[in-house]
Motif scaffolding. Structure first.
Motif, PDB file in Angstrom:
ATOM      1  N   UNK A 141      36.450   9.791  54.063  1.00 40.80           N
ATOM      2  CA  UNK A 141      35.101   9.297  53.217  1.00 40.80           C
ATOM      3  C   UNK A 141      34.771  10.778  52.551  1.00 40.80           C
ATOM      4  N   UNK A 142      35.055  11.887  52.946  1.00 39.16           N
ATOM      5  CA  UNK A 142      34.578  13.237  52.221  1.00 39.16           C
ATOM      6  C   UNK A 142      35.584  13.661  51.152  1.00 39.16           C
ATOM      7  N   UNK A 143      36.751  12.801  50.892  1.00 41.92           N
ATOM      8  CA  UNK A 143      37.692  13.080  49.927  1.00 41.92           C
ATOM      9  C   UNK A 143      37.091  13.394  48.636  1.00 41.92           C
ATOM     10  N   UNK A 144      36.236  12.519  48.178  1.00 46.15           N
ATOM     11  CA  UNK A 144      35.614  12.657  46.857  1.00 46.15           C
ATOM     12  C   UNK A 144      34.869  14.184  46.756  1.00 46.15           C
ATOM     13  N   UNK A 145      34.290  14.662  47.805  1.00 46.49           N
ATOM     14  CA  UNK A 145      33.739  15.751  47.783  1.00 46.49           C
ATOM     15  C   UNK A 145      34.594  16.776  47.648  1.00 46.49           C
ATOM     16  N   UNK A 146      35.890  16.735  48.500  1.00 46.66           N
ATOM     17  CA  UNK A 146      36.943  17.547  48.441  1.00 46.66           C
ATOM     18  C   UNK A 146      37.539  17.816  46.922  1.00 46.66           C
ATOM     19  N   UNK A 147      37.675  16.512  46.371  1.00 42.96           N
ATOM     20  CA  UNK A 147      38.249  16.415  45.165  1.00 42.96           C
ATOM     21  C   UNK A 147      37.349  17.352  44.146  1.00 42.96           C
ATOM     22  N   UNK A 148      36.000  17.232  43.897  1.00 47.61           N
ATOM     23  CA  UNK A 148      35.112  17.709  43.304  1.00 47.61           C
ATOM     24  C   UNK A 148      35.154  19.256  43.796  1.00 47.61           C
ATOM     25  N   UNK A 149      35.119  19.627  44.909  1.00 46.26           N
ATOM     26  CA  UNK A 149      35.346  20.790  45.078  1.00 46.26           C
ATOM     27  C   UNK A 149      36.668  21.820  44.848  1.00 46.26           C
ATOM     28  N   UNK A 150      37.802  20.825  44.956  1.00 48.08           N
ATOM     29  CA  UNK A 150      38.870  21.701  44.331  1.00 48.08           C
ATOM     30  C   UNK A 150      38.665  21.660  42.938  1.00 48.08           C
ATOM     31  N   UNK A 151      37.942  20.824  42.118  1.00 45.82           N
ATOM     32  CA  UNK A 151      37.890  21.101  40.757  1.00 45.82           C
ATOM     33  C   UNK A 151      37.055  22.295  40.612  1.00 45.82           C
ATOM     34  N   UNK A 152      36.079  22.764  41.363  1.00 52.09           N
ATOM     35  CA  UNK A 152      35.234  23.894  41.349  1.00 52.09           C
ATOM     36  C   UNK A 152      35.856  25.062  41.314  1.00 52.09           C
ATOM     37  N   UNK A 153      36.674  24.954  42.484  1.00 45.09           N
ATOM     38  CA  UNK A 153      37.626  26.176  42.958  1.00 45.09           C
ATOM     39  C   UNK A 153      38.735  26.539  41.866  1.00 45.09           C
ATOM     40  N   UNK A 154      39.004  25.310  41.255  1.00 42.74           N
ATOM     41  CA  UNK A 154      40.017  25.664  40.198  1.00 42.74           C
ATOM     42  C   UNK A 154      39.461  26.336  39.090  1.00 42.74           C
ATOM     43  N   UNK A 155      38.230  25.968  38.734  1.00 43.91           N
ATOM     44  CA  UNK A 155      37.548  26.506  37.439  1.00 43.91           C
ATOM     45  C   UNK A 155      37.104  27.924  37.865  1.00 43.91           C
ATOM     46  N   UNK A 156      36.960  28.240  39.258  1.00 45.65           N
ATOM     47  CA  UNK A 156      36.397  29.766  39.381  1.00 45.65           C
ATOM     48  C   UNK A 156      37.932  30.579  39.603  1.00 45.65           C
ATOM     49  N   UNK A 157      38.810  29.826  40.141  1.00 45.43           N
ATOM     50  CA  UNK A 157      40.123  30.402  39.912  1.00 45.43           C
ATOM     51  C   UNK A 157      40.665  30.968  38.812  1.00 45.43           C
ATOM     52  N   UNK A 158      40.145  29.983  37.665  1.00 44.42           N
ATOM     53  CA  UNK A 158      40.530  30.626  36.269  1.00 44.42           C
ATOM     54  C   UNK A 158      39.705  31.756  35.859  1.00 44.42           C
ATOM     55  N   UNK A 159      38.341  31.544  36.285  1.00 45.22           N
ATOM     56  CA  UNK A 159      37.639  32.929  35.929  1.00 45.22           C
ATOM     57  C   UNK A 159      37.932  33.959  36.536  1.00 45.22           C
ATOM     58  N   UNK A 160      38.440  34.039  37.899  1.00 46.93           N
ATOM     59  CA  UNK A 160      38.988  35.300  38.575  1.00 46.93           C
ATOM     60  C   UNK A 160      40.290  35.724  37.905  1.00 46.93           C
ATOM     61  N   UNK A 161      41.094  34.772  37.283  1.00 47.13           N
ATOM     62  CA  UNK A 161      42.218  35.238  36.718  1.00 47.13           C
ATOM     63  C   UNK A 161      41.999  35.735  35.384  1.00 47.13           C
ATOM     64  N   UNK A 162      41.135  35.235  34.614  1.00 44.27           N
ATOM     65  CA  UNK A 162      40.828  35.849  33.547  1.00 44.27           C
ATOM     66  C   UNK A 162      40.313  37.005  33.498  1.00 44.27           C
ATOM     67  N   UNK A 163      39.398  37.272  34.682  1.00 48.34           N
ATOM     68  CA  UNK A 163      38.775  38.739  34.452  1.00 48.34           C
ATOM     69  C   UNK A 163      40.111  39.881  35.264  1.00 48.34           C
ATOM     70  N   UNK A 164      40.930  39.154  36.062  1.00 42.67           N
ATOM     71  CA  UNK A 164      42.065  40.003  36.558  1.00 42.67           C
ATOM     72  C   UNK A 164      43.167  40.219  35.513  1.00 42.67           C
ATOM     73  N   UNK A 165      43.283  39.572  34.617  1.00 45.33           N
ATOM     74  CA  UNK A 165      44.250  39.780  33.498  1.00 45.33           C
ATOM     75  C   UNK A 165      43.610  40.700  32.485  1.00 45.33           C
ATOM     76  N   UNK A 166      42.307  40.556  32.202  1.00 47.07           N
ATOM     77  CA  UNK A 166      41.605  41.396  31.454  1.00 47.07           C
ATOM     78  C   UNK A 166      41.491  42.824  32.072  1.00 47.07           C
ATOM     79  N   UNK A 167      41.432  43.043  33.267  1.00 41.43           N
ATOM     80  CA  UNK A 167      41.374  44.195  34.000  1.00 41.43           C
ATOM     81  C   UNK A 167      42.795  45.003  33.747  1.00 41.43           C
TER      82      UNK A 167
END
Length: 208
Positions: A141-167
């Motif tokens: 029942x909580x899987x839709x929340x998990x899916x949205x959470x995974x999408x959010x984590x993926x977006x934030x992970x991309x932000x982290x990677x962008x910063x990491x590559x830049x550094x």
């Protein structure tokens, strides 16, 4: 500084801290933990197929993902280094190896959820357990929340990677994001060519 916590509020400082004070084994530990968190989600459907032994499913899920994750670590680090230098960066392959796993750091937080679901499904696979069924229903029942959470984590992970590559390359996070975008574009183009080639081969074989 504790990277597992500080990555949320101070990603830039965390990335620099890992580069300055941590070894590659620490970075690989992050990658392994992220794989442990994600692996159970890759086998949820297979656990419903009782004809496939559990001793086959689990090695495929975990060891297979570890191998792919490790290979991806080396390959992506090499490509980020090469593409970044093409964009004017000055980073090294060793430094890129240290920061690439940080993009997966946030995914570790889904580990309790993914493992709870896996254990509930394993129990239900062999016995009728009301407790396991209840846990599975709640998690499902909580899987839709998990899916949205995974999408959010993926977006934030991309932000982290962008910063990491830049550094690592001593340029902006936007160029870091561009590095990721170029790599994704190359991957998409190769995938497209591969599928076209496959369909062409099948068509040629069918016409013989």
């Amino acid at each position: 500084m504790k990277p597992f916590l500080s990555i949320w509020a101070r990603p830039t400082e965390t990335i620099q801290y890992v580069l300055d004070h941590k070894t590659l084994s620490y970075s690989y530990l992050i990658l392994v933990m992220a794989a442990l968190a994600i692996a159970p989600l890759t086998i949820t459907q297979m656990l419903f197929i009782k004809e496939i032994p559990l001793l086959v499913i689990l090695p495929i899920a975990f060891f297979g993902l570890f191998i792919l994750t490790t290979a991806g670590w080396f390959l992506n680090s090499a490509l980020y280094t090469w593409i970044g230098k093409w964009l004017g960066g000055t980073g090294s392959y060793k430094k890129m190896l240290a920061v690439v796993p940080l993009g997966s750091l946030t995914a570790i937080y889904i580990l309790p959820f993914s493992w709870a679901m896996m254990f509930a499904l394993i129990i239900l696979r062999y016995v009728d357990s009301d407790a396991a069924a209840t846990v599975f229903v709640i998690l499902f029942a909580l899987s839709p929340i998990l899916f949205l959470g995974l999408m959010g984590l993926s977006v934030y992970g991309t932000v982290i990677m962008s910063k990491a590559i830049g550094i690592v390359h001593n340029f902006s996070a936007w160029k870091g994001f561009g590095t990721i975008g170029i790599l994704m574009g190359i991957a998409f183009a190769l995938s497209f060519v591969g599928w076209i080639s496959l369909f062409f081969i099948i068509f040629m074989l069918a016409s013989i």
